[in-house]
Design a protein around this motif. Structure first.
Motif, short mmCIF file in Angstrom:
data_model
loop_
_atom_site.label_atom_id
_atom_site.label_comp_id
_atom_site.label_asym_id
_atom_site.label_seq_id
_atom_site.Cartn_x
_atom_site.Cartn_y
_atom_site.Cartn_z
N PRO A 274 0.80 -1.23 0.00
CA PRO A 274 0.00 0.00 0.00
C PRO A 274 0.83 1.27 0.00
CG PRO A 274 -0.03 -1.03 2.17
CD PRO A 274 0.64 -1.99 1.24
N THR A 275 2.07 1.19 0.48
CA THR A 275 2.93 2.38 0.53
C THR A 275 4.08 2.26 -0.46
OG1 THR A 275 4.21 1.36 2.34
CG2 THR A 275 2.36 2.81 2.95
N LEU A 276 3.83 1.64 -1.60
CA LEU A 276 4.86 1.49 -2.62
C LEU A 276 5.46 2.86 -2.97
CD1 LEU A 276 6.29 -0.53 -4.50
CD2 LEU A 276 4.50 -0.08 -6.19
N PHE A 277 4.59 3.86 -3.04
CA PHE A 277 5.01 5.26 -3.12
C PHE A 277 3.87 6.11 -2.58
CE2 PHE A 277 3.54 4.01 -7.39
CZ PHE A 277 2.47 4.86 -7.57
N ALA A 278 4.13 7.35 -2.30
CA ALA A 278 3.11 8.23 -1.71
C ALA A 278 1.91 8.34 -2.64
CB ALA A 278 3.70 9.61 -1.45
N GLY A 279 0.72 8.04 -2.10
CA GLY A 279 -0.49 8.11 -2.91
C GLY A 279 -0.69 6.90 -3.80
N PHE A 280 -0.02 5.78 -3.49
CA PHE A 280 -0.19 4.58 -4.34
C PHE A 280 -1.57 3.98 -4.15
CE2 PHE A 280 0.26 -0.10 -4.84
CZ PHE A 280 0.43 -0.11 -6.22
N SER A 281 -1.95 3.65 -2.93
CA SER A 281 -3.26 3.05 -2.66
C SER A 281 -3.97 3.84 -1.57
CB SER A 281 -3.11 1.59 -2.22
OG SER A 281 -4.37 1.05 -1.85
N GLY A 282 -5.22 4.12 -1.83
CA GLY A 282 -6.04 4.81 -0.83
C GLY A 282 -6.93 3.87 -0.07
N ASN A 283 -6.72 2.54 -0.26
CA ASN A 283 -7.58 1.54 0.38
C ASN A 283 -9.06 1.82 0.11
OD1 ASN A 283 -5.46 0.01 1.61
ND2 ASN A 283 -5.25 1.64 3.15
N GLY A 284 -9.35 2.14 -1.12
CA GLY A 284 -10.72 2.42 -1.53
C GLY A 284 -11.05 3.90 -1.61
N ASP A 285 -10.17 4.75 -1.09
CA ASP A 285 -10.39 6.19 -1.13
C ASP A 285 -9.82 6.75 -2.42
OD1 ASP A 285 -11.24 8.58 -0.31
OD2 ASP A 285 -9.94 8.76 1.45
N LEU A 286 -10.66 7.37 -3.23
CA LEU A 286 -10.23 7.81 -4.55
C LEU A 286 -9.35 9.06 -4.51
CD1 LEU A 286 -10.58 7.30 -7.63
CD2 LEU A 286 -12.55 8.82 -7.57
#
Length: 484
Positions: A274-286
């Motif tokens: 999830p933290t591959l880079f800043a803003g990579f995944s929002g866990n469902g948050d667009l």
């Protein structure tokens, strides 16, 4: 003892008669209004429409199985005895019965149904059966007449276009359009350019790669993609729409499978890194920027429509079709569908249409999309798709590679461009990226389900309306460049 009745004035009798007639007329009107304004639910057993994945096994085409078998037997008997009338009603009977059957069969197969099996069966099974001579000729004739000569394809496409454009709240377009338009426009542009260039590398031509591969895939569904585009290409080249339909439908259906696979991979990557880079995944948050989510939210709609509302929607779609055809006859540099789009966009942005008429057109489009997609796919399959030509396309490695690259580029470009304007990479790669490249409707459900982000469905609706309409319009502009 005699009694003498006092005669009533003639005026009094006439007045009473008029009052009685007026009361009767009011009662009739009230009864009629109560029937015509009766609510029409938009869901059936919690489903958005009869072709939605997950339909129960006890009903086919929304009727009990035994009753369905009786109805199907009646139509088949009429076909075999050559007494099936070549009318629009016969077209509805044939296509809805067959469409309901293939949707039912597709929904009975676990796992594979989530990759679009019901849609695949409706699209290719009828053409396959016809290829092997297993469909009575009168059924093929009725379906072909229904789709082509009787104009069911135009009927369907105009309902979808009107519903897509007028269904977008004007305030949302003005307020949220610029932000969400960045990844949508960027994805379309990058995908078109990359696929055009790759198509040239395969010796198929730059414009051909865009129009025959990228455009139908990126239209966000069949209603704004393969179906109207085949008509545009046929009008340009002088060929029949069947010369294009098989390839276009094959590309869209194959791309849908790739979209679902990529959605699952993105979901897994987002969970594990999830933290591959800043803003990579929002866990469902667009959106990464807090406080702006309401800018991209669809307002809550009424849970039901009315008969009057649906009737007005039908009228509006029909009139816009006539105006589009008339404009196209005089201004031939654009297809009539493109003129219809322009007219509706102007009406939407200027706010000239009454709100109730916009809602009517939207509800009518949603009704057609919910109920008649399987029927349309079956009719198109029997009318336009030649299964031997489809097999040739699917056996072409270049075709498969270009389709795969189209989905890959759509997802990656949407992710990167969206990330640059403060969206989370994984979420914006799925919506609008992959959602634009699936089959729409059930395709959206499958992609969002595979990515475990069903709550993004409102954004998928925005994507399909804005992106699909734009892709269809751009296609109409590029059609004159298609080689004759």
């Amino acid at each position: 003892m005699s009694t003498t009745s006092t005669p009533k004035p003639a005026g009094t009798t006439d007045e009473a008669r008029r009052d009685a007639l007026g009361a009767l007329e009011q009662e009739i009107n009230a009864g009629t209004e109560s029937v015509l304004a009766r609510p029409v639910d938009k869901t059936v057993d919690g489903r958005g429409g009869v072709h939605h994945p997950g339909a129960g096994w006890k009903r086919i085409a929304s009727v009990p199985i035994m009753l369905y078998l009786v109805m199907a037997a009646a139509v088949v008997t009429a076909a075999v005895t050559e007494t099936l009338p070549p009318s629009m009603l016969s077209g509805f009977a044939v296509t809805i019965l067959l469409g309901g059957l293939f949707i039912w069969l597709g929904n009975r197969v676990p796992v594979i149904r989530d990759f679009g099996l019901p849609t695949i069966l409706c699209t290719f099974a009828p053409a396959t059966l016809a290829f092997f001579g297993l469909v009575p000729e009168p059924i093929i004739t009725v379906a072909s007449t229904f789709i082509d000569e009787q104009g069911f394809l135009d009927f369907f496409v105009m309902a979808i276009i009107a519903g897509s454009i007028l269904g977008m709240p004007r305030a949302l377009l003005v307020k949220a359009g610029p932000r969400f338009a960045v990844p949508v426009l960027g994805t379309i542009a990058v995908t078109f350019l990359v696929i055009g260039a790759m198509s040239m590398a395969f010796g198929k031509g730059f414009i051909e790669g865009i129009l025959l591969i990228a455009a139908p895939i990126m239209a966000g569904g069949l209603g704004l993609g393969a179906l109207p585009m085949s008509e545009m290409f046929a009008a340009r080249t002088g060929q029949d729409a069947s010369a294009f339909m098989g390839d276009l439908m094959s590309a869209v259906v194959l791309a849908n499978v790739f979209c679902i696979i990529f959605a699952g991979l993105l979901n897994g990557l987002g969970k594990n890194r999830p933290t591959l880079f800043a803003g990579f995944s929002g866990n469902g948050d667009l959106i990464r920027v807090k406080g702006n989510r309401q800018d991209l939210s669809m307002p809550k709609k009424a849970g039901h429509s009315t008969f009057i509302t649906l009737g007005k929607g039908l009228l509006f779609a029909a009139v816009i079709f006539v105006v589009g055809e008339m404009t196209g006859a005089f201004l031939t540099f654009l297809h009539p569908y493109a003129w219809a789009i322009i007219i509706m966009v102007v009406l939407k942005l200027t706010g000239w249409l009454p709100k109730d008429l916009e809602e009517s057109a939207t509800d009518w489009g949603e009704l057609i999309n919910a109920v008649l997609v399987p029927a349309l796919l079956v009719g198109v399959s029997l009318t336009y798709i030649k299964i031997d030509e489809v097999l040739v396309s699917l056996a072409d490695p270049a075709f498969i590679i270009l389709t795969f690259l189209c989905v890959l580029v759509a997802g990656l470009s949407s992710g990167v461009i969206g990330w640059l304007v403060k969206f989370n990479f994984v979420e914006v790669a799925i919506v609008p990226g992959l959602v634009m490249a699936d089959t729409g409707g059930s395709g959206d459900v499958s992609v969002l389900s595979a990515s475990e982000r069903m709550h993004l469905m409102p954004f998928a609706a925005i994507t399909n309306r804005i992106g699909g309409t734009l892709v269809l319009f751009l296609t109409s502009l590029m059609v004159p460049l298609l080689a004759l």
